[in-house]
Write an enzyme that holds these catalytic residues in place. Sequence first.
Site, PDB file in Angstrom:
ATOM      1  N   ARG A  61       0.813  -1.220   0.000  1.00  0.00           N
ATOM      2  CA  ARG A  61       0.000   0.000   0.000  1.00  0.00           C
ATOM      3  C   ARG A  61       0.843   1.265   0.000  1.00  0.00           C
ATOM      4  O   ARG A  61       0.314   2.379  -0.075  1.00  0.00           O
ATOM      5  CB  ARG A  61      -0.923   0.016   1.226  1.00  0.00           C
ATOM      6  CG  ARG A  61      -1.878  -1.154   1.316  1.00  0.00           C
ATOM      7  CD  ARG A  61      -2.604  -1.190   2.659  1.00  0.00           C
ATOM      8  NE  ARG A  61      -3.517  -0.093   2.820  1.00  0.00           N
ATOM      9  CZ  ARG A  61      -4.845  -0.200   2.650  1.00  0.00           C
ATOM     10  NH1 ARG A  61      -5.392  -1.358   2.314  1.00  0.00           N
ATOM     11  NH2 ARG A  61      -5.632   0.839   2.813  1.00  0.00           N
ATOM     12  N   TYR A 110       0.638   4.369  -2.428  1.00  0.00           N
ATOM     13  CA  TYR A 110      -0.415   5.349  -2.152  1.00  0.00           C
ATOM     14  C   TYR A 110      -0.156   6.077  -0.838  1.00  0.00           C
ATOM     15  O   TYR A 110      -0.134   7.315  -0.801  1.00  0.00           O
ATOM     16  CB  TYR A 110      -1.765   4.640  -2.100  1.00  0.00           C
ATOM     17  CG  TYR A 110      -2.949   5.568  -1.947  1.00  0.00           C
ATOM     18  CD1 TYR A 110      -3.366   6.362  -3.007  1.00  0.00           C
ATOM     19  CD2 TYR A 110      -3.659   5.632  -0.752  1.00  0.00           C
ATOM     20  CE1 TYR A 110      -4.458   7.213  -2.877  1.00  0.00           C
ATOM     21  CE2 TYR A 110      -4.754   6.467  -0.612  1.00  0.00           C
ATOM     22  CZ  TYR A 110      -5.151   7.262  -1.673  1.00  0.00           C
ATOM     23  OH  TYR A 110      -6.231   8.105  -1.539  1.00  0.00           O
ATOM     24  N   PRO A 167      -5.425  -1.485   7.485  1.00  0.00           N
ATOM     25  CA  PRO A 167      -5.533  -0.905   8.830  1.00  0.00           C
ATOM     26  C   PRO A 167      -6.711  -1.473   9.606  1.00  0.00           C
ATOM     27  O   PRO A 167      -7.777  -1.754   9.039  1.00  0.00           O
ATOM     28  CB  PRO A 167      -5.712   0.590   8.553  1.00  0.00           C
ATOM     29  CG  PRO A 167      -6.224   0.662   7.165  1.00  0.00           C
ATOM     30  CD  PRO A 167      -5.633  -0.491   6.428  1.00  0.00           C
TER      31      PRO A 167
END
Length: 314
Positions: free
Chosen positions: A146, A149, A277
């Site tokens: 990730r 980003y 998350p």
Amino acid sequence: MEDAREMRLLITGGAGFLGSHLCERLLRDGHEVISLDNYYTGSRQNIEHLVSNPKFETLRHDITFPTYLEVDGIFNLACPASPVHYQKDPVQTMKTNVSGAINVLGLAKRLNVRVFQASTSEIYGDPQVSPQPESYWGNVNSIGIRACYDEGKRAAETLFFDYHRQYGVDIRVARIFNTFGPRMARNDGRVVSNFIIQALANEDITIYGDGNQTRSFCYVDDLIEGFVNLFFTDEIHVPVNLGNPQPITMHQLAQEVINLTRSESKIVFKDLPSDDPRDRKPDIARARELLNWEPRIDRETGLQKTIDYFSALA
């Protein structure tokens, strides 16, 4: 700031989910609007209804290359925002965040105009504090899947604040938490659209992980109101969280969607993706204080509007 009713505004990513809603809002407020988009994740259909408006222009352009336009303000929304899309081409995602920021900041510097950055709650990574205030520096895996980003948006924020400090560029930075509503892409892999599409088809609703991870969902109209308030309020040179502070677990969300769609879908569980998350909950005290802003559309109302949109596409 110049008279808000007479501005010519550039929106990068103007054909995207958020960009198209922002184009609509700014046109409604009387501005001229230029939508700039390379249509990597944006869609011409999102702005087709605006093309006949004499105050609206659309340009096909990749923001990783400079653009030379004469405008009175800039909203930088250009970047794929869902993991499915930004992980498909992570190098280009990083370029869009970093080179794109440099290009819009350079344009703002040359024109001496205000520039807005659509940042993200993902700069907080997998947070170790909840809710997340703007003062929290985050917990990001800089080499994870990730990171293109998360770190790309963090780098963009760095550039925005360095251009402000070094060159006096008038910046605005919004940290966007999960947002949903009409014109979400069917294939973007985001949880609300996934759940709704699966429920409408009476397919199994897929939850990744145990379903206890939380997100806070803001309806798109509320978020766009936050964008406009932030952009047109003077002297706010700090990041501002924009999102709904009411968290919900993924299991609860799936059940709400099933109930609202009267679906026969069953909930199934799959492995949680890497670096996903566990918690997303914005501290919006700064937005309340500086902008007198907070979400006003409740989740059920927003979900029903979004369900109606996807139902009409079927």
